[in-house]
Design a protein around this motif. Structure first.
Motif, PDB file in Angstrom:
ATOM      1  N   THR A 350       0.830  -1.202   0.000  1.00 59.80           N
ATOM      2  CA  THR A 350       0.000   0.000   0.000  1.00 59.80           C
ATOM      3  C   THR A 350       0.866   1.253   0.000  1.00 59.80           C
ATOM      4  O   THR A 350       0.560   2.242  -0.657  1.00 59.80           O
ATOM      5  CB  THR A 350      -0.933  -0.024   1.221  1.00 59.80           C
ATOM      6  OG1 THR A 350      -1.553  -1.302   1.279  1.00 59.80           O
ATOM      7  CG2 THR A 350      -1.996   1.034   1.110  1.00 59.80           C
ATOM      8  N   HIS A 380      -8.424   1.523   3.637  1.00 61.13           N
ATOM      9  CA  HIS A 380      -7.433   2.242   2.822  1.00 61.13           C
ATOM     10  C   HIS A 380      -7.601   3.741   3.001  1.00 61.13           C
ATOM     11  O   HIS A 380      -6.633   4.480   3.118  1.00 61.13           O
ATOM     12  CB  HIS A 380      -7.619   1.913   1.336  1.00 61.13           C
ATOM     13  CG  HIS A 380      -6.888   0.678   0.913  1.00 61.13           C
ATOM     14  ND1 HIS A 380      -5.604   0.392   1.293  1.00 61.13           N
ATOM     15  CD2 HIS A 380      -7.262  -0.340   0.103  1.00 61.13           C
ATOM     16  CE1 HIS A 380      -5.225  -0.755   0.752  1.00 61.13           C
ATOM     17  NE2 HIS A 380      -6.227  -1.223   0.029  1.00 61.13           N
ATOM     18  N   GLN A 446      -6.196  -7.867  -3.529  1.00 58.69           N
ATOM     19  CA  GLN A 446      -5.949  -8.839  -2.478  1.00 58.69           C
ATOM     20  C   GLN A 446      -5.888 -10.214  -3.103  1.00 58.69           C
ATOM     21  O   GLN A 446      -5.217 -10.394  -4.091  1.00 58.69           O
ATOM     22  CB  GLN A 446      -7.020  -8.706  -1.403  1.00 58.69           C
ATOM     23  CG  GLN A 446      -6.953  -7.364  -0.686  1.00 58.69           C
ATOM     24  CD  GLN A 446      -5.736  -7.227   0.205  1.00 58.69           C
ATOM     25  OE1 GLN A 446      -5.198  -8.221   0.683  1.00 58.69           O
ATOM     26  NE2 GLN A 446      -5.262  -6.022   0.431  1.00 58.69           N
TER      27      GLN A 446
END
Ligand code: ADP
Ligand code: MG
Length: 753
Positions: A350, A380, A446
């Protein structure tokens, strides 16, 4: 893209048995006379090949014009998807059965199709509760063979003691004696010559009205003509180097092999060709796209690099730095990046994605971050908002919830360019969402890799994210970065993402301790939950994961609803529990997550909704109750929910392994924490088809389950395709035609020829 053709090819990989064993075993009507000339057949593979054939319009010949096919059979064939001579050729056997030469009864082998002769020594006709059956005993003077003909009443007038017959059928073992059910038979004389050739017979996916034997006969009769239309795809180099038989030989041998080895070789060649077609198609499609489309080139200098890094509050790992270099190099180019960023859970993807997004923002462009679920999008959003606190970067969350609430009309601000980073779910793909200057799209898949978003990526032209900033000229596309926490074994990544560049983060941030993983039996569940109490007493938090939300009849899997009640009044009484699953409203989910994150909840009892990206550093235990029900990669994802902070962390797998597969998965987890090892193992255990979860959209359709033993072919195809294209040789016309046929206009047709 998913044409009938693909499905036809897929049959090569198909294993599902259509038609019962009985159907397969005995395709001709019971007791029909055995025709020895039909048994003794020429084999197709040894026909002289490589003879120059005229180009082959005969492939498009409709089935009704083939030998042995009249209007009725043509209709039945069409029912199986076989419309032309070529379809017939590509209707592959799903298995083979050995048909032996004529043998003494004692030498008949169980499971084979056997041939034997003898004298009928006894007959009987039984009408009982089950199907009426005619039974006969055949003796060759030494041993006896039982014959059973269901519904064989008519045989009472045909077969009687004293007759000499020859029979053919699958040899079964009935209480230690050989037996044939519904064998084919014919009368023989003392001096009738024995049939001495053994052969392997193909077994085709069949139906009751179009049994395998009949399909076999139709194919065999038309094989020579159909094979004439098969041309080699490659020069001599590839087949020699890869030890592959010729393409035409392979088509002949897959239908009429001499033995299993030959059948296997034929199959390998055809699988290779299929994979080559995919590799070449993807690569040429990529090339074509690259020539047509442009992206905005971004500027990155030292000052910007340092400014962004300063935001993170920690030093990037070497792997992260390398990933950033690779991505930055892409962003500087006026061609859209198409990159897959893979790395284990918690490896810091990320952060790398944020870096790329901030580069875009610094270049006065917008960035979009797409997450697979609302929970993860929110997560997020929170993480990024935190990291961007006190910056001028405007970040906004777009989910179905925020759209409903609609305060401040974020969509309008996005369209005006007032929002720099949009984080969201699919809601971000809604037509009403317009960007003013979208520079980069990050997709966080993911483990759900390859399902929806893959399609978006390949269909950018139709996607709402398509950005036409450069009116009139070459359209501008955003750069694309796909993140996945399921490390894809390299072979597969290279093959399925042949049109992607690949970056791997193979290192965890410093200070991470491996998660202690233990597999406990259900009988030890008290201990397991006791351990949770213990951790909570020490100030930590825990997850309890269950296979389902509600109880269901006929399934003893524990449910969140029931277990939540039992735990709160039982082993975990006194602790603060919350339930979390997909059936809660977004608001309830949000509340549970917020409470857990803030430490107001000790134990989150949840379904796998938590498997994606939830980040609560204080959580130190995850207990997966009914772990045998989860896939290996999924368990690994779940385990990644803990060990995200400074605390020693634990994963408890509560399961009674019910299958060898479950056993293998559970013990693997206790032995390794490497996502890559897990992925490789998962691939071994489940095969690529399952591995990706759902059918791949936007890719040629394969039935992959059988590729397990053929990953070497996948790798070869990848290497050979790359080499072939690098050399810029004109592709063989037959290969070019196949590519055009399958991939159509999406290819760089100039290259195809
Ligand atoms: P991923 O997306 O790969 O699962 P994240 O980017 O969410 O991983 O990172 C996991 C956690 O590790 C986050 O809390 C993040 O802030 C932290 N982190 C990432 N990179 C580093 C690093 N280089 N050093 C220390 N912590 C890091
Ligand atoms: Mg993450």
């Amino acid at each position: 893209m998913c044409t009938r053709k693909n499905r036809r090819f897929a049959k090569l990989f198909s294993r599902d048995p259509k038609g019962s064993a009985l159907e397969r075993r005995n395709a001709l009507p019971c007791g029909s006379q055995l025709n020895s000339s039909a048994i003794g057949r020429e084999t197709a593979y040894n026909r002289p090949l490589g003879v120059k054939q005229s180009p082959s319009p005969n492939h498009e010949i409709p089935v009704e014009s083939l030998r042995e096919v009249g209007p009725q059979r043509a209709e039945l064939l069409r029912g199986l998807g076989i419309r032309t001579a070529r379809d017939l050729l590509e209707y592959f056997p799903r298995d083979y059965q050995f048909e032996s030469e004529e043998r003494p009864i004692t030498a008949l082998k169980h499971g084979e199709i056997g041939l034997a002769r003898g004298e009928i020594v006894a007959v009987d006709f039984v009408v009982g509760r089950s199907m009426p059956r005619f039974m006969a005993t055949l003796s060759d003077g030494i041993d006896e063979l039982s014959l059973i003909f269901f519904n064989g009443g008519y045989l009472r007038r045909k077969l009687h003691p004293g007759l000499m017959i020859r029979v053919k059928g699958e040899v079964q073992n009935f209480r230690g004696s050989p037996q044939m059910v519904n064998p084919k038979w014919e009368l023989v004389e003392e001096n009738t010559a024995p049939i001495l050739d053994a052969k392997l017979r193909p077994i085709y996916p069949a139906t009751a009205r179009l049994p395998s034997d009949l399909i076999e006969r139709i194919i065999r009769t038309n094989l020579t003509d159909a094979l004439a239309g098969i041309d080699e795809w490659f020069g001599s180099e590839i087949p020699r180097k890869r030890k592959l038989m010729g393409r035409r030989d392979a088509f002949g041998a897959i239908h009429q092999p001499t033995d299993r080895t030959e059948a296997l070789h034929a199959r390998r060649r055809l699988v290779y060709d299929e994979l080559m077609l995919m590799q070449l198609g993807l690569a040429l499609g990529h090339e074509a796209q690259q020539e047509k489309i442009a992206a905005q080139a971004m500027k990155i200098d030292k000052t910007l690099d340092e400014r962004i890094r300063a935001r993170f509050g920690f030093d990037l790992t070497q792997a992260q730095t390398t990933a950033i270099w690779e991505i930055a190099a892409d962003l500087k180019r006026p061609r859209p990046m198409k990159r897959l960023l893979q790395g284990d859970v918690g490896s810091g993807k990320t952060v790398v994605a944020l870096y790329a997004m901030l580069v875009a923002v610094a270049n006065k462009m917008q960035a979009a971050l797409l997450a697979p679920t609302e929970v993860l999008a929110e997560q997020h959003f929170l993480t990024l908002s935190n990291m961007l606190r006190n910056s001028r970067v405007n970040i906004e969350l777009f989910t179905s919830r925020t759209r409903r609430q609609g305060h401040g009309n974020p969509a309008a601000r996005l369209a005006e360019g007032k929002i720099d980073i949009a984080v969201g779910t699919q809601a971000l793909l809604h037509e009403s969402i317009v960007f003013s200057n979208l520079g980069i799209v990050v997709v966080d898949e993911q483990h759900r890799l390859g399902v929806q978003q893959r399609a978006i990526l390949t269909n950018k032209g139709d996607s709402p994210l398509y950005f036409e900033g450069n009116k009139g000229g070459c359209p501008l596309y955003p750069h694309y970065l796909v993140m996945t926490a399921t490390p894809i074994p390299r072979t597969l990544a290279l093959s399925y993402f042949a049109d992607f560049d690949l970056t791997t983060i193979d290192q965890l941030p410093p200070g991470r301790r491996p998660i202690e993983t233990r597999w406990l039996r259900q009988s030890q569940s008290k201990e397991a939950y006791g351990f949770i109490r213990h951790q909570v007493a020490a100030g930590r938090q825990a997850y309890v994961v269950l296979p389902r939300v509600e109880d269901e009849t006929g399934d003893d899997a524990k449910s969140v609803t029931r277990q939540f009640q039992q735990l709160s009044t039982g082993v975990l009484s006194g602790l603060r529990l919350a339930a979390m699953h997909g059936q809660l409203s977004t608001k309830e989910k949000q509340k549970a997550m917020d409470d857990f994150r803030a430490g107001r909840i000790d134990v989150l009892v949840a379904t796998t909704v938590i498997e994606v990206g939830i980040d609560v550093p204080n959580a130190s235990v995850i207990l997966i109750d009914g772990a045998e029900r989860f896939g290996l990669s999924q368990l690994h994802q779940l385990r990644g929910r803990v060990g995200r902070g400074p605390h020693e962390s634990y994963c408890l797998l509560l399961a009674d392994a019910t299958t060898p597969g479950a056993e293998a998965r559970l013990s693997a987890l206790t032995k390794t924490s490497s996502g890559f090892e897990i992925a490789e193992l998962d691939l071994q255990l489940r095969g690529p088809g399952e591995f990706f979860g759902t059918r791949q959209h936007g890719l040629p359709e394969f039935k992959l389950a059988d590729l397990r033993g053929e990953l070497d072919l996948l790798l070869w195809a990848r290497q050979d395709a790359t080499k072939l294209l690098e050399k810029r040789v004109k592709l063989n016309p037959a290969l070019a035609a196949a590519l055009k046929d399958q991939f159509g206009g999406k290819l760089q047709l100039a290259r195809v020829g």
